[in-house]
Design an enzyme around this catalytic site. Structure first.
Site, PDB file in Angstrom:
ATOM      1  N   ARG A 115      26.324  55.463  73.234  1.00 30.49           N
ATOM      2  CA  ARG A 115      25.837  54.965  71.935  1.00 30.49           C
ATOM      3  C   ARG A 115      24.508  55.621  71.603  1.00 30.49           C
ATOM      4  O   ARG A 115      23.761  56.022  72.479  1.00 30.49           O
ATOM      5  CB  ARG A 115      25.694  53.443  71.966  1.00 30.49           C
ATOM      6  CG  ARG A 115      24.734  52.848  72.995  1.00 30.49           C
ATOM      7  CD  ARG A 115      23.284  52.836  72.580  1.00 30.49           C
ATOM      8  NE  ARG A 115      22.460  52.019  73.470  1.00 30.49           N
ATOM      9  CZ  ARG A 115      21.155  52.192  73.618  1.00 30.49           C
ATOM     10  NH1 ARG A 115      20.522  53.162  72.985  1.00 30.49           N
ATOM     11  NH2 ARG A 115      20.458  51.397  74.422  1.00 30.49           N
ATOM     12  N   GLU A 223      19.717  45.309  67.708  1.00 30.07           N
ATOM     13  CA  GLU A 223      18.309  45.651  67.973  1.00 30.07           C
ATOM     14  C   GLU A 223      17.817  46.813  67.096  1.00 30.07           C
ATOM     15  O   GLU A 223      16.628  46.929  66.803  1.00 30.07           O
ATOM     16  CB  GLU A 223      18.176  45.986  69.461  1.00 30.07           C
ATOM     17  CG  GLU A 223      16.764  46.097  69.949  1.00 30.07           C
ATOM     18  CD  GLU A 223      16.734  46.493  71.422  1.00 30.07           C
ATOM     19  OE1 GLU A 223      17.230  45.720  72.265  1.00 30.07           O
ATOM     20  OE2 GLU A 223      16.204  47.577  71.714  1.00 30.07           O
ATOM     21  N   ARG A 227      23.863  50.839  65.784  1.00 35.03           N
ATOM     22  CA  ARG A 227      24.170  51.389  67.102  1.00 35.03           C
ATOM     23  C   ARG A 227      25.546  52.014  66.935  1.00 35.03           C
ATOM     24  O   ARG A 227      26.536  51.315  66.706  1.00 35.03           O
ATOM     25  CB  ARG A 227      24.205  50.301  68.179  1.00 35.03           C
ATOM     26  CG  ARG A 227      22.819  49.757  68.578  1.00 35.03           C
ATOM     27  CD  ARG A 227      22.188  50.623  69.637  1.00 35.03           C
ATOM     28  NE  ARG A 227      20.788  50.306  69.891  1.00 35.03           N
ATOM     29  CZ  ARG A 227      20.330  49.567  70.906  1.00 35.03           C
ATOM     30  NH1 ARG A 227      21.178  49.020  71.759  1.00 35.03           N
ATOM     31  NH2 ARG A 227      19.040  49.386  71.074  1.00 35.03           N
ATOM     32  N   CYS A 270      12.861  49.545  70.081  1.00 39.24           N
ATOM     33  CA  CYS A 270      12.261  49.500  71.403  1.00 39.24           C
ATOM     34  C   CYS A 270      11.837  50.911  71.804  1.00 39.24           C
ATOM     35  O   CYS A 270      12.640  51.845  71.734  1.00 39.24           O
ATOM     36  CB  CYS A 270      13.255  48.940  72.416  1.00 39.24           C
ATOM     37  SG  CYS A 270      12.481  48.682  74.028  1.00 39.24           S
ATOM     38  N   THR A 272      11.657  52.215  74.488  1.00 41.45           N
ATOM     39  CA  THR A 272      12.474  52.773  75.575  1.00 41.45           C
ATOM     40  C   THR A 272      13.627  53.614  75.038  1.00 41.45           C
ATOM     41  O   THR A 272      14.196  54.413  75.771  1.00 41.45           O
ATOM     42  CB  THR A 272      13.082  51.663  76.463  1.00 41.45           C
ATOM     43  OG1 THR A 272      13.925  50.840  75.655  1.00 41.45           O
ATOM     44  CG2 THR A 272      12.009  50.794  77.083  1.00 41.45           C
ATOM     45  N   ARG A 279      22.286  55.975  75.045  1.00 39.39           N
ATOM     46  CA  ARG A 279      22.612  55.458  76.378  1.00 39.39           C
ATOM     47  C   ARG A 279      24.085  55.722  76.622  1.00 39.39           C
ATOM     48  O   ARG A 279      24.932  55.259  75.873  1.00 39.39           O
ATOM     49  CB  ARG A 279      22.308  53.964  76.505  1.00 39.39           C
ATOM     50  CG  ARG A 279      22.326  53.492  77.980  1.00 39.39           C
ATOM     51  CD  ARG A 279      21.863  52.068  78.124  1.00 39.39           C
ATOM     52  NE  ARG A 279      22.908  51.105  77.873  1.00 39.39           N
ATOM     53  CZ  ARG A 279      23.808  50.682  78.784  1.00 39.39           C
ATOM     54  NH1 ARG A 279      23.779  51.141  80.016  1.00 39.39           N
ATOM     55  NH2 ARG A 279      24.724  49.791  78.448  1.00 39.39           N
ATOM     56  N   ARG A 311      23.192  48.278  85.286  1.00 36.93           N
ATOM     57  CA  ARG A 311      23.299  46.976  84.611  1.00 36.93           C
ATOM     58  C   ARG A 311      24.548  46.286  85.119  1.00 36.93           C
ATOM     59  O   ARG A 311      25.414  46.926  85.716  1.00 36.93           O
ATOM     60  CB  ARG A 311      23.402  47.154  83.088  1.00 36.93           C
ATOM     61  CG  ARG A 311      22.162  47.765  82.470  1.00 36.93           C
ATOM     62  CD  ARG A 311      22.253  47.881  80.948  1.00 36.93           C
ATOM     63  NE  ARG A 311      20.991  48.400  80.426  1.00 36.93           N
ATOM     64  CZ  ARG A 311      20.688  48.512  79.141  1.00 36.93           C
ATOM     65  NH1 ARG A 311      21.567  48.136  78.223  1.00 36.93           N
ATOM     66  NH2 ARG A 311      19.529  48.971  78.745  1.00 36.93           N
ATOM     67  N   GLU A 316      23.084  44.524  79.631  1.00 38.11           N
ATOM     68  CA  GLU A 316      21.733  44.212  80.088  1.00 38.11           C
ATOM     69  C   GLU A 316      21.604  42.728  80.454  1.00 38.11           C
ATOM     70  O   GLU A 316      22.122  41.864  79.750  1.00 38.11           O
ATOM     71  CB  GLU A 316      20.745  44.559  78.962  1.00 38.11           C
ATOM     72  CG  GLU A 316      19.353  44.768  79.477  1.00 38.11           C
ATOM     73  CD  GLU A 316      18.463  45.484  78.458  1.00 38.11           C
ATOM     74  OE1 GLU A 316      18.881  45.657  77.308  1.00 38.11           O
ATOM     75  OE2 GLU A 316      17.335  45.861  78.861  1.00 38.11           O
TER      76      GLU A 316
HETATM   77  P1  ADP Z   1      23.226  48.870  74.874  1.00 37.89           P
HETATM   78  O1  ADP Z   1      21.904  48.192  74.924  1.00 37.89           O
HETATM   79  O2  ADP Z   1      23.199  50.262  75.406  1.00 37.89           O
HETATM   80  O3  ADP Z   1      23.876  48.843  73.521  1.00 37.89           O
HETATM   81  P2  ADP Z   1      24.170  46.622  76.449  1.00 37.89           P
HETATM   82  O4  ADP Z   1      23.688  46.658  77.853  1.00 37.89           O
HETATM   83  O5  ADP Z   1      23.485  45.719  75.488  1.00 37.89           O
HETATM   84  O6  ADP Z   1      24.185  48.117  75.884  1.00 37.89           O
HETATM   85  O7  ADP Z   1      25.732  46.318  76.477  1.00 37.89           O
HETATM   86  C1  ADP Z   1      26.478  46.182  75.292  1.00 37.89           C
HETATM   87  C2  ADP Z   1      27.932  45.942  75.594  1.00 37.89           C
HETATM   88  O8  ADP Z   1      28.537  47.191  75.977  1.00 37.89           O
HETATM   89  C3  ADP Z   1      28.214  44.978  76.746  1.00 37.89           C
HETATM   90  O9  ADP Z   1      29.346  44.223  76.435  1.00 37.89           O
HETATM   91  C4  ADP Z   1      28.529  45.936  77.890  1.00 37.89           C
HETATM   92  O10 ADP Z   1      29.327  45.337  78.902  1.00 37.89           O
HETATM   93  C5  ADP Z   1      29.279  47.008  77.159  1.00 37.89           C
HETATM   94  N1  ADP Z   1      29.369  48.278  77.887  1.00 37.89           N
HETATM   95  C6  ADP Z   1      28.360  49.090  78.254  1.00 37.89           C
HETATM   96  N2  ADP Z   1      28.818  50.171  78.890  1.00 37.89           N
HETATM   97  C7  ADP Z   1      30.175  50.060  78.931  1.00 37.89           C
HETATM   98  C8  ADP Z   1      31.236  50.862  79.437  1.00 37.89           C
HETATM   99  N3  ADP Z   1      31.011  52.034  80.038  1.00 37.89           N
HETATM  100  N4  ADP Z   1      32.500  50.405  79.294  1.00 37.89           N
HETATM  101  C9  ADP Z   1      32.750  49.230  78.673  1.00 37.89           C
HETATM  102  N5  ADP Z   1      31.799  48.440  78.162  1.00 37.89           N
HETATM  103  C10 ADP Z   1      30.515  48.839  78.287  1.00 37.89           C
HETATM  104 MG    MG Z   2      21.202  46.232  74.401  1.00 37.64          MG
END
Ligand code: ADP
Ligand code: MG
Length: 367
Positions: A115, A223, A227, A270, A272, A279, A311, A316
């Site tokens: 993303r 956030e 995204r 953020c 970060t 990510r 994570r 997160e």
């Molecule tokens: P971000 O902050 O990068 O958007 P989060 O940690 O907030 O990610 O997670 C957002 C959602 O994406 C959660 O439901 C998480 O389990 C899901 N997720 C993250 N990576 C994967 C992946 N490789 N496969 C399936 N779901 C994922």
């Molecule tokens: Mg997040």
């Protein structure tokens, strides 16, 4: 205020806002700017256990408050003071073959996600938006999605959780989309986002675009304003990144310009996430390295040495799955290109998988 920050610094040395608080600079600001900066720091002041302890409220905060924010940003991203930050982009997804099945054929059906966070330059960042602005932003973005709806490659549906929206989905569908890792969680219970104002007016102005194949998704009103992500099962990271890049380019052509900084590249709430704003993660089963998902500490330190963050399986602040299912992703976002992030994810996954297999693991019937 300074004594409060000194207390936080003593008790929480990893809170980067407290670590780098520059009192002389703060005192030199006029009262209006002091107030603005305190709003940026609100989450770190109220939640001393924060890692960054700051969320930008407006895209120009990064330039306006650079004296204060730049040392925090450099600390997090491990960029030495004085080193120029050059945020370059490289989406040449076919330059280096990164197929996980070349590491091990058992890694040919992994859940992959990448993303990027993006914000429109025409609105404040989510922490400073009012309800009307959140709804207006959603409407602008929905108009842009309308140009994609019938597209063979990126066509799909927009699902809103704004009460009364013509695209509104019911609670059951929302819950199902969250469990499927597609939709974002209810932000109104998040103490960091609440203090920053990012979860304000929940759930107004929030929703998600999902392509027909359910592999291209766009979150609206989390956030960051947007995204934008690609999500697929398989092992081919090149295809995953190409999918995101294609969708990103399509959206860029129909949306107002994204907020960028001359120094930090893409602007995100953020600090970060600045830079590539990206990510890229894999859901990997590492039961040996996590004691069956019970303990992430050992894996976290091994991963950190490889430049990766760990994570839980729900994102997160979540726990690992009972089968040792975790989310691994390169930590670096600023000063690295998109292709470098893909390479780091591939190389890091190969090393962790080797350790898992050496410890007696190696099944990956992920589902
Ligand atoms: P971000 O902050 O990068 O958007 P989060 O940690 O907030 O990610 O997670 C957002 C959602 O994406 C959660 O439901 C998480 O389990 C899901 N997720 C993250 N990576 C994967 C992946 N490789 N496969 C399936 N779901 C994922
Ligand atoms: Mg997040």
């Amino acid at each position: 205020m300074p004594s409060r920050i000194a207390d936080i610094k003593a008790a929480h040395p990893d809170n980067l806002m407290a670590r780098h608080f520059n009192n002389d600079y703060f005192q030199s600001l006029d009262p209006a700017k002091q107030k603005r900066l305190l709003k940026v720091f609100a989450s770190g002041l109220e939640n001393p256990d924060s890692q960054m302890g700051a969320y930008a409220m407006n895209p120009d905060d990064y330039d306006l408050f650079a004296v204060q924010l730049d040392p925090m940003i450099r600390d997090f991203h491990a960029i030495a003071a004085g080193t120029p930050i050059a945020q370059k982009h490289d989406w040449n997804t076919s330059a280096l073959a990164c197929d996980l099945s070349a590491i091990d054929p058992r890694l040919s059906d992994v859940s992959m996600r990448v993303r990027v966070g993006r914000n429109l330059s025409t609105f404040p960042l989510p922490g400073a938006m009012d309800k009307n602005q959140r709804i207006a932003l959603e409407n602008i973005v929905v108009m842009a999605f309308k140009t994609l709806l019938d597209d063979a490659e990126f066509g799909g549906r927009y699902l809103s959780i704004t009460p009364g929206s013509p695209h509104e989905i019911d609670a059951a569908e929302y819950d199902q989309r969250v469990s499927a890792h597609q939709m974002f969680k209810d932000m109104s219970g998040d103490r960091y986002l609440n203090v920053a104002g990012i979860s304000g007016d929940w759930p107004y102005g929030r929703g998600m675009y999902v392509s027909q194949r359910e592999d291209f998704l766009v979150w609206v009103g989390e956030e960051d304003h947007l995204r934008i992500m690609a999500m697929q099962r398989g092992g081919n990271l090149n295809a995953l990144f190409a999918r995101l890049h294609g969708g990103l380019q399509r959206l860029q052509g129909v949306l107002p310009p994204f907020a960028t900084s001359p120094v930090y590249g893409n602007v995100t709430s953020c600090p970060t996430n600045l830079g590539a704003g990206m990510r890229a993660s894999l859901h990997m089963k590492l039961p040996q390295l996590t004691s069956g998902g019970q303990n992430l500490d050992g894996l976290k330190s091994e991963a950190k040495a490889l430049g990766l963050a760990v994570r839980g399986a729900g994102g997160e602040h979540s726990a690992a799955g009972a089968d040792g299912l975790v989310d691994i992703s390169p930590s670096a976002r600023l000063g690295v290109t998109e292709m470098e992030i893909m390479r780091r994810l591939y190389d890091g996954a190969a090393k962790l998988w080797e350790k898992e297999v050496a410890a007696g693991g190696g099944e990956h019937d992920d589902a």
